[in-house]
Design a protein around this motif. Structure first.
Motif, PDB file in Angstrom:
ATOM      1  N   ASN A  86       0.693  -1.133   0.138  1.00  0.00           N
ATOM      2  CA  ASN A  86       0.087   0.196   0.085  1.00  0.00           C
ATOM      3  C   ASN A  86       0.966   1.216  -0.113  1.00  0.00           C
ATOM      4  O   ASN A  86       0.430   2.287   0.359  1.00  0.00           O
ATOM      5  CB  ASN A  86      -0.992   0.091   1.203  1.00  0.00           C
ATOM      6  CG  ASN A  86      -2.036  -1.055   1.189  1.00  0.00           C
ATOM      7  OD1 ASN A  86      -1.938  -1.550  -0.049  1.00  0.00           O
ATOM      8  ND2 ASN A  86      -2.627  -1.172   1.936  1.00  0.00           N
ATOM      9  N   ARG A  87       1.981   1.112  -0.615  1.00  0.00           N
ATOM     10  CA  ARG A  87       2.752   2.519  -0.683  1.00  0.00           C
ATOM     11  C   ARG A  87       2.372   3.317  -1.851  1.00  0.00           C
ATOM     12  O   ARG A  87       2.995   3.189  -2.976  1.00  0.00           O
ATOM     13  CB  ARG A  87       4.238   2.128  -0.687  1.00  0.00           C
ATOM     14  CG  ARG A  87       4.611   1.166   0.472  1.00  0.00           C
ATOM     15  CD  ARG A  87       5.976   1.749   0.878  1.00  0.00           C
ATOM     16  NE  ARG A  87       7.007   0.979   0.259  1.00  0.00           N
ATOM     17  CZ  ARG A  87       7.575  -0.044   0.099  1.00  0.00           C
ATOM     18  NH1 ARG A  87       7.175  -0.877   0.967  1.00  0.00           N
ATOM     19  NH2 ARG A  87       8.616  -0.511  -0.780  1.00  0.00           N
ATOM     20  N   TRP A  88       1.096   3.865  -1.947  1.00  0.00           N
ATOM     21  CA  TRP A  88       0.390   4.718  -2.868  1.00  0.00           C
ATOM     22  C   TRP A  88       1.266   5.748  -3.485  1.00  0.00           C
ATOM     23  O   TRP A  88       1.446   6.085  -4.797  1.00  0.00           O
ATOM     24  CB  TRP A  88      -0.789   5.172  -2.289  1.00  0.00           C
ATOM     25  CG  TRP A  88      -1.747   4.031  -1.713  1.00  0.00           C
ATOM     26  CD1 TRP A  88      -2.098   3.986  -0.579  1.00  0.00           C
ATOM     27  CD2 TRP A  88      -1.963   2.858  -2.515  1.00  0.00           C
ATOM     28  NE1 TRP A  88      -2.824   2.836  -0.212  1.00  0.00           N
ATOM     29  CE2 TRP A  88      -2.860   2.238  -1.269  1.00  0.00           C
ATOM     30  CE3 TRP A  88      -2.114   2.333  -3.748  1.00  0.00           C
ATOM     31  CZ2 TRP A  88      -3.668   0.994  -1.511  1.00  0.00           C
ATOM     32  CZ3 TRP A  88      -2.699   1.199  -4.006  1.00  0.00           C
ATOM     33  CH2 TRP A  88      -3.314   0.489  -3.031  1.00  0.00           C
ATOM     34  N   SER A  89       2.117   6.321  -2.634  1.00  0.00           N
ATOM     35  CA  SER A  89       2.917   7.358  -3.268  1.00  0.00           C
ATOM     36  C   SER A  89       3.878   7.016  -4.184  1.00  0.00           C
ATOM     37  O   SER A  89       4.428   7.451  -5.296  1.00  0.00           O
ATOM     38  CB  SER A  89       3.405   8.384  -2.317  1.00  0.00           C
ATOM     39  OG  SER A  89       4.353   7.503  -1.447  1.00  0.00           O
ATOM     40  N   ALA A  90       4.593   5.829  -3.738  1.00  0.00           N
ATOM     41  CA  ALA A  90       5.647   5.202  -4.566  1.00  0.00           C
ATOM     42  C   ALA A  90       4.777   4.547  -5.686  1.00  0.00           C
ATOM     43  O   ALA A  90       5.583   4.538  -6.929  1.00  0.00           O
ATOM     44  CB  ALA A  90       6.340   4.147  -3.664  1.00  0.00           C
ATOM     45  N   ILE A  91       3.889   4.023  -5.781  1.00  0.00           N
ATOM     46  CA  ILE A  91       3.116   3.678  -7.036  1.00  0.00           C
ATOM     47  C   ILE A  91       2.677   4.762  -7.830  1.00  0.00           C
ATOM     48  O   ILE A  91       2.822   4.673  -8.881  1.00  0.00           O
ATOM     49  CB  ILE A  91       1.969   2.676  -6.674  1.00  0.00           C
ATOM     50  CG1 ILE A  91       2.253   1.546  -5.680  1.00  0.00           C
ATOM     51  CG2 ILE A  91       1.130   2.447  -7.790  1.00  0.00           C
ATOM     52  CD1 ILE A  91       1.078   0.935  -5.104  1.00  0.00           C
ATOM     53  N   ALA A  92       2.386   6.008  -7.235  1.00  0.00           N
ATOM     54  CA  ALA A  92       1.896   7.117  -8.114  1.00  0.00           C
ATOM     55  C   ALA A  92       3.266   7.607  -8.865  1.00  0.00           C
ATOM     56  O   ALA A  92       2.951   7.999  -9.963  1.00  0.00           O
ATOM     57  CB  ALA A  92       1.436   7.959  -6.899  1.00  0.00           C
ATOM     58  N   THR A  93       4.421   7.410  -8.321  1.00  0.00           N
ATOM     59  CA  THR A  93       5.579   7.964  -9.240  1.00  0.00           C
ATOM     60  C   THR A  93       5.591   7.214 -10.407  1.00  0.00           C
ATOM     61  O   THR A  93       6.359   7.777 -11.408  1.00  0.00           O
ATOM     62  CB  THR A  93       6.707   7.745  -8.390  1.00  0.00           C
ATOM     63  OG1 THR A  93       7.260   6.649  -7.993  1.00  0.00           O
ATOM     64  CG2 THR A  93       6.526   8.639  -6.863  1.00  0.00           C
ATOM     65  N   LEU A  95       3.084   6.283 -12.272  1.00  0.00           N
ATOM     66  CA  LEU A  95       1.903   6.603 -13.123  1.00  0.00           C
ATOM     67  C   LEU A  95       1.874   7.820 -13.104  1.00  0.00           C
ATOM     68  O   LEU A  95       1.070   8.581 -12.444  1.00  0.00           O
ATOM     69  CB  LEU A  95       0.698   5.901 -12.393  1.00  0.00           C
ATOM     70  CG  LEU A  95       0.334   4.444 -12.462  1.00  0.00           C
ATOM     71  CD1 LEU A  95      -0.359   3.766 -11.215  1.00  0.00           C
ATOM     72  CD2 LEU A  95      -0.182   3.974 -13.855  1.00  0.00           C
ATOM     73  N   PRO A  96       2.419   8.221 -14.275  1.00  0.00           N
ATOM     74  CA  PRO A  96       2.313   9.869 -14.606  1.00  0.00           C
ATOM     75  C   PRO A  96       0.833  10.472 -14.715  1.00  0.00           C
ATOM     76  O   PRO A  96       0.060   9.921 -15.310  1.00  0.00           O
ATOM     77  CB  PRO A  96       3.072  10.146 -16.058  1.00  0.00           C
ATOM     78  CG  PRO A  96       3.453   8.691 -16.280  1.00  0.00           C
ATOM     79  CD  PRO A  96       2.860   7.751 -15.406  1.00  0.00           C
TER      80      PRO A  96
END
Length: 312
Positions: A86-93, A95-96
DNA sequence: AAGAACATCAACCGCTCCAAA
DNA sequence: CTTTGGAGCGGTTGATGTTCT
């Protein structure tokens, strides 16, 4: 739980009005956000700085892509969630133009349910139907990949050096936080996606990969601390029920090029995952149809797999 | 047609991390 | 070295919309 700071200061909460949005956008466009804490007063808003930051980063920022997630984005989220949790911020990096909040919501409201319906635990990404020695083949592969990931994260020197050079060039690794550790295999995933998303048929790209144009030295990529964990890709065969002859040819050609390389299991797993999930041959008609086909296709493949090699 | 149940997602809260003092 | 304030993260809530009965 006591009153929130916002309440104590008489600041407004809840949904933002169009007027508030306009004020916030106008201020940031002219001055930049600067200190978020100081921003509300300067911008004439009765909000706390935190609320302003959230509204800007999750909704008003101009470089945000809104609307339905593409299949490619879904695939990326699932893969990254399997690696990062659940490391959403890391995942978001990775996904532009998508925010961590949006990805988190999408996971919780869509993807988690779909995986559950498919019999896959959305937390562990393992099959719920797998029992002891009779684990599903997807689970076996997932386990192998996660174990490989764990080995890499534990920090074998060679992997760390490879990652640091790949990701940062010669500069030191700057992120020291435990909250957002940079996942080691993600850049490898990128490299793999560059190959596999072309449906594993573009051999020139693969050869470029092999010749280190991706700044990766394959000889370093494929070495493991424990040789017993290595898999030889040449042992993988195909199941005619699952693939068109054309795709078999492409994959087999690719495997042929790779034949002299022994890959660490997680890299092979990523290739497998991409191959499985990015398969969009059946996508015809409108988006909803494509979406349904996408998941039923995966279910079919999972259900029809009778051996590891049959998945390929 | 109306109420209940469910789904969605913007927004909030509490916590941690980190840089500056 | 310790303290402090700002920023960011992940979990959760609740208002609103949609579907079901």
């Amino acid at each position: 739980m006591g009153r929130s700071p916002s309440f104590e200061k008489g600041l407004k909460k809840g949904p933002w009005t169009a007027e508030e949005d306009r004020k916030l956008v106008a201020y940031i466009e002219e001055h930049g956000h600067g200190s978020w804490r100081a921003l509300p007063v300067k911008a004439g808003l009765q909000r706390c700085g935190k609320s302003c930051r959230l509204r800007w980063t999750n909704y008003l920022r101009p470089d945000i892509k809104r609307g339905k997630f593409s299949l490619q984005e879904e695939q990326t989220i699932i893969q990254l969630h399997a690696l990062l949790g659940n490391r959403w911020s890391a995942i978001a990096t990775h996904l532009p133009k998508r925010t961590d909040n949006e990805i988190k919501n999408y996971w919780n409201t869509h993807l988690k349910k779909r995986l559950t319906k498919m019999g896959i635990d959305p937390i562990t990404h393992k099959s719920r139907t797998a029992v002891n020695t009779n684990l599903s083949h997807m689970t076996q592969w997932e386990n192998a990949r996660l174990e490989a990931e764990a080995r890499l994260v534990r920090g074998p020197k060679i992997a760390s050096n490879f990652y640091q050079r790949f990701h940062y060039g010669s500069s030191p690794v700057v992120n020291k936080t435990s909250r957002s550790p940079q996942p080691l295999c993600l850049d490898v995933l990128k490299a793999w996606q560059g190959i596999t998303l072309s449906k594993l048929t573009d051999l020139s790209r693969l050869e470029s990969f092999n010749n280190q144009t991706l700044a990766v030295e394959p000889s370093e990529m494929i070495k493991t601390e424990n040789p017993t964990n290595e898999l030889n890709i040449s042992n993988v065969s195909f199941n005619n029920d699952l693939e068109s002859p054309k795709d078999h040819e492409g994959v087999q050609n690719t495997l042929g090029v790779m034949n002299d390389m022994t890959y660490q299991d997680d890299y092979l797993m990523e290739a497998f995952t991409n191959h499985l999930v990015s398969d969009d041959r059946s996508f015809e008609g409108d988006f909803e149809d494509a979406d349904n086909n996408y998941w039923s296709n995966i279910l079919d493949k999972l259900g029809n797999s009778s051996s590891l090699s049959s998945i390929f």
